[in-house]
Design a protein around this motif. Structure first.
Motif, mmCIF file in Angstrom:
data_model
loop_
_atom_site.group_PDB
_atom_site.id
_atom_site.type_symbol
_atom_site.label_atom_id
_atom_site.label_comp_id
_atom_site.label_asym_id
_atom_site.label_seq_id
_atom_site.Cartn_x
_atom_site.Cartn_y
_atom_site.Cartn_z
ATOM 1 N N TYR A 76 0.834 -1.203 0.000
ATOM 2 C CA TYR A 76 0.000 0.000 0.000
ATOM 3 C C TYR A 76 0.866 1.250 0.000
ATOM 4 O O TYR A 76 1.901 1.288 0.661
ATOM 5 C CB TYR A 76 -0.901 0.029 1.235
ATOM 6 C CG TYR A 76 -1.784 -1.191 1.325
ATOM 7 C CD1 TYR A 76 -3.043 -1.196 0.732
ATOM 8 C CD2 TYR A 76 -1.337 -2.361 1.941
ATOM 9 C CE1 TYR A 76 -3.847 -2.327 0.774
ATOM 10 C CE2 TYR A 76 -2.145 -3.494 1.993
ATOM 11 C CZ TYR A 76 -3.384 -3.476 1.403
ATOM 12 O OH TYR A 76 -4.167 -4.599 1.435
ATOM 13 N N PRO B 205 -3.919 5.940 5.922
ATOM 14 C CA PRO B 205 -3.551 6.620 4.683
ATOM 15 C C PRO B 205 -3.399 8.142 4.827
ATOM 16 O O PRO B 205 -2.372 8.709 4.425
ATOM 17 C CB PRO B 205 -4.698 6.257 3.731
ATOM 18 C CG PRO B 205 -5.186 4.930 4.222
ATOM 19 C CD PRO B 205 -5.036 5.002 5.713
ATOM 20 N N ALA C 15 -8.368 5.563 -5.272
ATOM 21 C CA ALA C 15 -7.169 4.740 -5.191
ATOM 22 C C ALA C 15 -6.962 4.088 -6.539
ATOM 23 O O ALA C 15 -7.921 3.892 -7.287
ATOM 24 C CB ALA C 15 -7.323 3.670 -4.103
ATOM 25 N N THR D 11 -5.344 0.561 -8.210
ATOM 26 C CA THR D 11 -4.857 -0.776 -7.872
ATOM 27 C C THR D 11 -4.397 -1.449 -9.163
ATOM 28 O O THR D 11 -5.004 -1.264 -10.221
ATOM 29 C CB THR D 11 -5.967 -1.630 -7.221
ATOM 30 O OG1 THR D 11 -7.166 -1.515 -7.997
ATOM 31 C CG2 THR D 11 -6.261 -1.193 -5.805
ATOM 32 N N CYS E 153 -1.760 -1.205 -4.120
ATOM 33 C CA CYS E 153 -2.829 -0.204 -3.995
ATOM 34 C C CYS E 153 -2.219 1.129 -3.610
ATOM 35 O O CYS E 153 -1.456 1.206 -2.641
ATOM 36 C CB CYS E 153 -3.806 -0.644 -2.908
ATOM 37 S SG CYS E 153 -4.949 0.645 -2.401
ATOM 38 N N TYR F 102 -3.425 4.850 -2.493
ATOM 39 C CA TYR F 102 -4.473 5.818 -2.164
ATOM 40 C C TYR F 102 -4.058 7.166 -2.749
ATOM 41 O O TYR F 102 -2.913 7.594 -2.597
ATOM 42 C CB TYR F 102 -4.635 5.948 -0.646
ATOM 43 C CG TYR F 102 -5.128 4.677 0.019
ATOM 44 C CD1 TYR F 102 -6.483 4.370 0.044
ATOM 45 C CD2 TYR F 102 -4.232 3.785 0.609
ATOM 46 C CE1 TYR F 102 -6.931 3.196 0.652
ATOM 47 C CE2 TYR F 102 -4.679 2.619 1.216
ATOM 48 C CZ TYR F 102 -6.038 2.333 1.241
ATOM 49 O OH TYR F 102 -6.474 1.180 1.836
ATOM 50 N N THR G 268 -7.861 -6.970 1.045
ATOM 51 C CA THR G 268 -7.250 -5.639 1.038
ATOM 52 C C THR G 268 -7.300 -5.020 2.417
ATOM 53 O O THR G 268 -8.123 -5.403 3.247
ATOM 54 C CB THR G 268 -7.934 -4.722 0.019
ATOM 55 O OG1 THR G 268 -9.334 -4.762 0.258
ATOM 56 C CG2 THR G 268 -7.630 -5.172 -1.394
ATOM 57 N N GLY G 269 -6.422 -4.083 2.637
ATOM 58 C CA GLY G 269 -6.103 -3.684 3.991
ATOM 59 C C GLY G 269 -6.941 -2.602 4.581
ATOM 60 O O GLY G 269 -7.568 -1.824 3.892
#
Lengths: 315, 315
Positions: B133, B179, B207, B209, B229, B231, B311-312
């Motif tokens: 990320y 983020p 975002a 991806t 990913c 952001y 996903t986180g």
């Protein structure tokens, strides 16, 4: 109460190969692939029941082993005429409920080089499972730093989704229509926005793509496949400009702050694909954030689904 | 000259199940799936060569028939320690070139409920093929109605992609970092933006991806899998605020109008994943449109790839 991801799931219903690979492959195998002769790309997916019901005239090759439906023809005109012939005949036979919603509106089918291959009557498009295209608009104002959004309310007389809430303006893209021109025309027709303002201030901001499987709410047969692309436009309205119902699309318009918008969304008050455009709007405007939405990444991917078919462009 | 779609393709390299289903399935079969014991979700894809080289201590179950690598452990702390032990040992053995870029920075690995499962040294993440990320920022001004964008130029001393052009600010999200907070911190550290301005004016706008397969430019072993990913944040700078190089990330900043930005992009002057963020920016701001970009729909889908992994989110 629907989460934002639930709102997307109401529209983007076909299984994902990345998530449910076995289910995806199994469903795929059950479909017939719609082709035009001489073009390798699959243009749509058809249910076996549809293929069995249609009385196919010559110029159509149906292969039940390969599960293909191939339309012969050497030009856009010829292919479109043959498609019209089939759909008119089935309409007369009353074989499909979806054909009762005949629109007299032609939708384009594109090939892998974005070239127009044929046109098809809008009401017949879900029988062939082809990509369809629309334009939707988010009209909003900013008051004291806060966004307020003009929500359309669909007329009770609409064929589809009567009375539900809608984006500010929306419509399908017919053969030959470019997205921006279509958006401008729909906005003049449905909401009486001044054309000059639209030409100056409409901003294309992306598109949402999803793969619907039609249910009762859409009307007609259920289980029909409908991959769709909606080009999205924002317009920040200058003070004094408000939408006015101008045809039989929107009955009235409501100016909603984003909290009310989100409440209505979670209550399922929006026409399903309009909900997707609202979620996209809320993300782009920083109202739905990575911090307040746990499904942020999943939602963004599902708002921009990679579809299995060539996508359109011929203007 | 790279098209916008070519820019995406430089980063989003893994085959699509929707486009090349056979190639996708074949590649998938060749990978080992990384799991933690007790969690059904696959967390990353590993190359067989990686699995064969690592000297696995106890607490790791390697199944060459099922092609799985399973890490045992009952807590985040325990799993993270066992991961660190493996990577430290391989670093000492000098088994992998990627481990020469050891960062002393921990990246999170999330499970299907967005829960943190373990942390992993950043340099080791491509060996396990897990999601990583980042946060990237587009800082811009508007002059006479035209957008100008602050492009960072990477320091010649950077470990990766030295000298290439960059977004205004960018960085990875370490374990525990949210983020927005990460974006604020990176912007203060790299570009000396005032924190108060950032907290007021930074806007999360989505975002991107994508699924990278590492090549020479990334350094280290090639063919390693890297789903990612980023952001994305926009900030419209008030007059008088300009970015200033503040650490060894950006050597200098260039204010570019959108034509220059697009030229540099087509010349391949941007670090690859920064190019994706630029294309997303140009679409959201109405500069790249359905009318001037034939691959508009394909680009939007590929900027928002639906990835195969949880996903986180754990902040």
């Amino acid at each position: 109460m629907l989460s934002k991801l639930n709102v997307i799931e109401q529209c983007d219903k076909f299984p994902y190969p990345t998530k449910e690979p076995d289910l995806y492959t199994a469903q795929l195998k059950s479909f017939y692939k719609f082709h035009v002769e001489g073009c390798p790309a699959t243009l749509g997916w058809m249910l076996e029941s549809t293929v069995r019901i249609i009385q196919w005239p010559e110029n159509w090759k149906i292969d039940h082993d390969d599960k293909t439906v191939i339309l012969a023809g050497t030009s856009v005109t010829e292919r479109s005429a043959r498609m019209m012939e089939v759909l008119q005949a089935e309409r007369t036979r009353e074989s499909f409920k979806v054909l009762k919603g005949w629109r007299n509106e032609l939708f384009p089918v594109y090939g892998p080089e974005h070239e127009l291959l044929l046109s098809i009557e809008r009401a017949g498009s879900p029988l062939f499972g082809i990509m369809i295209y629309g334009v939707h608009m988010n009209a909003y104002i900013v008051e004291d730093g806060k966004i307020k959004y003009w929500v359309g309310q669909r007329s009770q007389n609409k064929q589809t989704y009567p009375g539900l809430l809608d984006n500010s303006v929306g419509g399908g893209i017919a053969t030959g229509g470019a997205p921006l021109d279509t958006m401008v025309q729909e906005s003049v027709d449905e909401a009486a926005f001044p054309e000059e303002l639209l030409r100056q201030s409409l901003r294309p901001v992306g598109a949402v793509t999803y793969f619907d499987v039609r249910d009762e709410r859409a009307g007609g047969e259920t289980g029909l496949l409908q991959p769709e692309c909606i080009y999205v436009y924002d317009i920040l309205l200058p003070s004094g400009v408000i939408p006015k119902p101008a045809d039989d699309e929107a009955e009235k318009f409501h100016l909603m702050d984003v909290d009310v918008l989100q409440t209505k969304l979670s209550e399922g008050k929006f026409k399903t694909n309009c909900g997707l455009v609202i979620v996209d709007f809320l993300i782009r405007h920083g109202i739905v954030t990575p911090e307040n939405e746990k499904d942020y990444i999943e939602i963004l991917a599902r708002l921009h689904r990679h579809l299995e078919f060539p996508t359109g462009r011929s203007w």
